[in-house]
Design a protein around this motif. Structure first.
Motif, mmCIF file in Angstrom:
data_model
loop_
_atom_site.group_PDB
_atom_site.id
_atom_site.type_symbol
_atom_site.label_atom_id
_atom_site.label_comp_id
_atom_site.label_asym_id
_atom_site.label_seq_id
_atom_site.Cartn_x
_atom_site.Cartn_y
_atom_site.Cartn_z
ATOM 1 N N PHE A 165 0.838 -1.205 0.000
ATOM 2 C CA PHE A 165 0.000 0.000 0.000
ATOM 3 C C PHE A 165 0.873 1.256 0.000
ATOM 4 N N LEU A 166 1.918 1.244 0.817
ATOM 5 C CA LEU A 166 2.790 2.418 0.909
ATOM 6 C C LEU A 166 3.601 2.611 -0.371
ATOM 7 N N GLU A 167 4.053 1.513 -0.963
ATOM 8 C CA GLU A 167 4.778 1.618 -2.239
ATOM 9 C C GLU A 167 3.873 2.230 -3.312
ATOM 10 N N ASN A 168 2.618 1.803 -3.338
ATOM 11 C CA ASN A 168 1.679 2.363 -4.317
ATOM 12 C C ASN A 168 1.471 3.856 -4.064
ATOM 13 N N ALA A 169 1.366 4.234 -2.790
ATOM 14 C CA ALA A 169 1.202 5.648 -2.449
ATOM 15 C C ALA A 169 2.437 6.450 -2.850
ATOM 16 N N LEU A 170 3.630 5.878 -2.647
ATOM 17 C CA LEU A 170 4.856 6.545 -3.068
ATOM 18 C C LEU A 170 4.884 6.724 -4.586
ATOM 19 N N ARG B 191 8.077 9.858 -13.571
ATOM 20 C CA ARG B 191 7.442 8.621 -14.033
ATOM 21 C C ARG B 191 8.307 7.396 -13.796
ATOM 22 N N GLY B 192 9.621 7.560 -13.881
ATOM 23 C CA GLY B 192 10.512 6.429 -13.664
ATOM 24 C C GLY B 192 10.387 5.873 -12.255
ATOM 25 N N HIS B 193 10.475 6.779 -11.273
ATOM 26 C CA HIS B 193 10.339 6.337 -9.892
ATOM 27 C C HIS B 193 8.928 5.824 -9.624
ATOM 28 N N ALA B 194 7.937 6.448 -10.233
ATOM 29 C CA ALA B 194 6.556 6.007 -10.042
ATOM 30 C C ALA B 194 6.392 4.560 -10.493
ATOM 31 N N ALA B 195 6.906 4.250 -11.687
ATOM 32 C CA ALA B 195 6.785 2.886 -12.216
ATOM 33 C C ALA B 195 7.486 1.877 -11.311
ATOM 34 N N ARG B 196 8.647 2.262 -10.786
ATOM 35 C CA ARG B 196 9.383 1.344 -9.901
ATOM 36 C C ARG B 196 8.621 1.091 -8.603
ATOM 37 N N HIS B 197 8.009 2.120 -8.069
ATOM 38 C CA HIS B 197 7.228 1.942 -6.843
ATOM 39 C C HIS B 197 6.002 1.060 -7.098
ATOM 40 N N PHE B 198 5.329 1.263 -8.220
ATOM 41 C CA PHE B 198 4.143 0.451 -8.521
ATOM 42 C C PHE B 198 4.531 -1.015 -8.707
ATOM 43 N N GLN B 199 5.666 -1.247 -9.389
ATOM 44 C CA GLN B 199 6.130 -2.621 -9.576
ATOM 45 C C GLN B 199 6.522 -3.243 -8.244
ATOM 46 N N SER B 200 7.148 -2.446 -7.385
ATOM 47 C CA SER B 200 7.529 -2.939 -6.068
ATOM 48 C C SER B 200 6.297 -3.303 -5.246
ATOM 49 N N ALA B 201 5.227 -2.509 -5.388
ATOM 50 C CA ALA B 201 3.977 -2.814 -4.669
ATOM 51 C C ALA B 201 3.425 -4.165 -5.106
ATOM 52 N N ILE B 202 3.466 -4.430 -6.395
ATOM 53 C CA ILE B 202 2.982 -5.715 -6.916
ATOM 54 C C ILE B 202 3.858 -6.852 -6.424
ATOM 55 N N ASP B 203 5.175 -6.618 -6.394
ATOM 56 C CA ASP B 203 6.091 -7.647 -5.911
ATOM 57 C C ASP B 203 5.848 -7.944 -4.428
ATOM 58 N N GLN B 204 5.546 -6.890 -3.657
ATOM 59 C CA GLN B 204 5.292 -7.071 -2.224
ATOM 60 C C GLN B 204 4.000 -7.857 -1.986
ATOM 61 N N ASP B 205 2.965 -7.488 -2.714
ATOM 62 C CA ASP B 205 1.664 -8.137 -2.553
ATOM 63 C C ASP B 205 0.956 -8.149 -3.907
ATOM 64 N N PRO B 206 0.925 -9.302 -4.577
ATOM 65 C CA PRO B 206 0.332 -9.379 -5.921
ATOM 66 C C PRO B 206 -1.155 -9.041 -5.973
ATOM 67 N N ASP B 207 -1.799 -8.873 -4.816
ATOM 68 C CA ASP B 207 -3.217 -8.519 -4.808
ATOM 69 C C ASP B 207 -3.451 -7.016 -4.678
ATOM 70 N N THR B 208 -2.403 -6.223 -4.856
ATOM 71 C CA THR B 208 -2.546 -4.764 -4.764
ATOM 72 C C THR B 208 -3.120 -4.225 -6.066
ATOM 73 N N THR B 209 -4.428 -4.228 -6.164
ATOM 74 C CA THR B 209 -5.125 -3.865 -7.404
ATOM 75 C C THR B 209 -4.711 -2.503 -7.957
ATOM 76 N N PRO B 210 -4.698 -1.423 -7.158
ATOM 77 C CA PRO B 210 -4.377 -0.105 -7.727
ATOM 78 C C PRO B 210 -3.007 -0.046 -8.392
ATOM 79 N N ALA B 211 -2.057 -0.854 -7.905
ATOM 80 C CA ALA B 211 -0.707 -0.789 -8.458
ATOM 81 C C ALA B 211 -0.684 -1.244 -9.917
ATOM 82 N N TYR B 212 -1.461 -2.280 -10.251
ATOM 83 C CA TYR B 212 -1.529 -2.726 -11.650
ATOM 84 C C TYR B 212 -2.085 -1.606 -12.538
ATOM 85 N N LEU B 213 -3.168 -0.989 -12.069
ATOM 86 C CA LEU B 213 -3.788 0.086 -12.848
ATOM 87 C C LEU B 213 -2.820 1.252 -13.023
ATOM 88 N N ASN B 214 -2.175 1.640 -11.926
ATOM 89 C CA ASN B 214 -1.262 2.787 -11.985
ATOM 90 C C ASN B 214 -0.026 2.499 -12.821
#
Length: 283
Positions: free
Chosen positions: A140-145, A155-178
């Motif tokens: 959740f925090l990675e997605n918020a970051l 955008r570069g850091h944003a993409a890395r944070h969203f990917q990290s959120a998915i890696d942390q918890d594959p059920d983080t729905t907003p991270a896939y969308l973002n």
């Protein structure tokens, strides 16, 4: 307290405090009850008075500061609450209560980097049984970051944070969308489609969140037929999903294929007869 008779509890605790004025724990509880009662100023007064006592042990000092931090938080004195919790951590770096309240304060202030740093400290102090919850919160925090980075155009850091959120918890729905949104903005259409496909595969019940995005993607690529194919394939794999029928119906209606759209929407109604959005689309 157990029967939620707060006023009577305050009366009894006050009497106990008068009987034994040196009993630290009675005054601590009394201050906490005042806080829960909404009497924040009184709670602060009680707890600040305890800090003036001589010969407090380190543990007692830290616990009083923790209670005082909660008083400040309840009263909306954010800076003073942060100061109190940080002082507790300085005295007792492994105090998980102080770390948890500090993390929540940073979250409420949208200070995501600080909240993430504190959660990492909590993870280091936690046992293996808390790992699933820790992974979920870190995601959740990675997605918020990532959202914060995207807001400032990084955008570069944003993409890395969203990917990290998915890696942390594959059920983080907003991270896939973002993640898909960032890749779409960057012109990486294949990557955007892969991110949204990941959501549809992981959480079919939330696949509808990606429909509008996929439709826009295929329009951008000049492949509007591809969206229809994707929706029909999804419906075949998930026959009870009414949102895919609604999405495809709207897509077809916008292209003048009203009879096909109408039939799809009636089919959606069979799966969700009380869906107001479907009825509106049919009308």
């Amino acid at each position: 307290l157990v029967s939620n008779q707060i006023d009577l509890a305050i009366e009894e605790l006050s009497q106990a405090a008068r009987v034994d004025s040196d009993a630290l724990e009675i005054h601590l509880i009394l201050g906490n009850v005042h806080r829960e009662r909404g009497q924040v100023a009184r709670a602060i007064q009680v707890h600040q008075a305890l800090l003036q006592r001589p010969k407090l042990t380190k543990v007692e000092h830290a616990y009083i500061l923790l209670c005082l931090g909660l008083d400040f938080k309840r009263g909306g004195f954010v800076d003073r609450a942060l100061e109190a919790f940080n002082e507790v951590i300085r005295m007792d770096p492994s105090n998980q209560y102080a770390l948890l309240y500090l993390q929540k304060l940073h979250e409420e202030q949208h200070q995501w980097a600080d909240a993430h740093r504190i959660r990492k400290q909590l993870v280091a102090l936690s046992g293996p049984d808390t790992q699933p919850r820790n992974q979920l919160i870190l995601a959740f925090l990675e997605n918020a970051l990532g959202t914060e980075a995207l807001r400032v155009g990084d955008r570069g850091h944003a993409a890395r944070h969203f990917q990290s959120a998915i890696d942390q918890d594959p059920d983080t729905t907003p991270a896939y969308l973002n993640l898909g949104d960032v890749r779409f903005i960057q012109g990486d259409f294949e990557g955007a489609e892969a991110a949204w496909d990941g959501l549809m595969a992981r959480a079919p019940d939330r696949a509808y969140l990606a429909f509008d995005r996929l439709e826009r993607l295929y329009e951008q690529q000049g492949l509007p037929k591809r969206f229809e194919e994707r929706c029909r394939g999804f419906i075949a794999a998930n026959p009870q999903d009414w949102r895919a029928r609604l999405g495809l119906g709207r897509h077809l209606a916008s292209r003048g294929r009203h009879q096909e759209a109408f039939d799809l929407m009636l089919s959606a109604l069979e799966q969700n007869p009380h869906g107001l959005t479907v009825h509106q689309a049919v009308w």
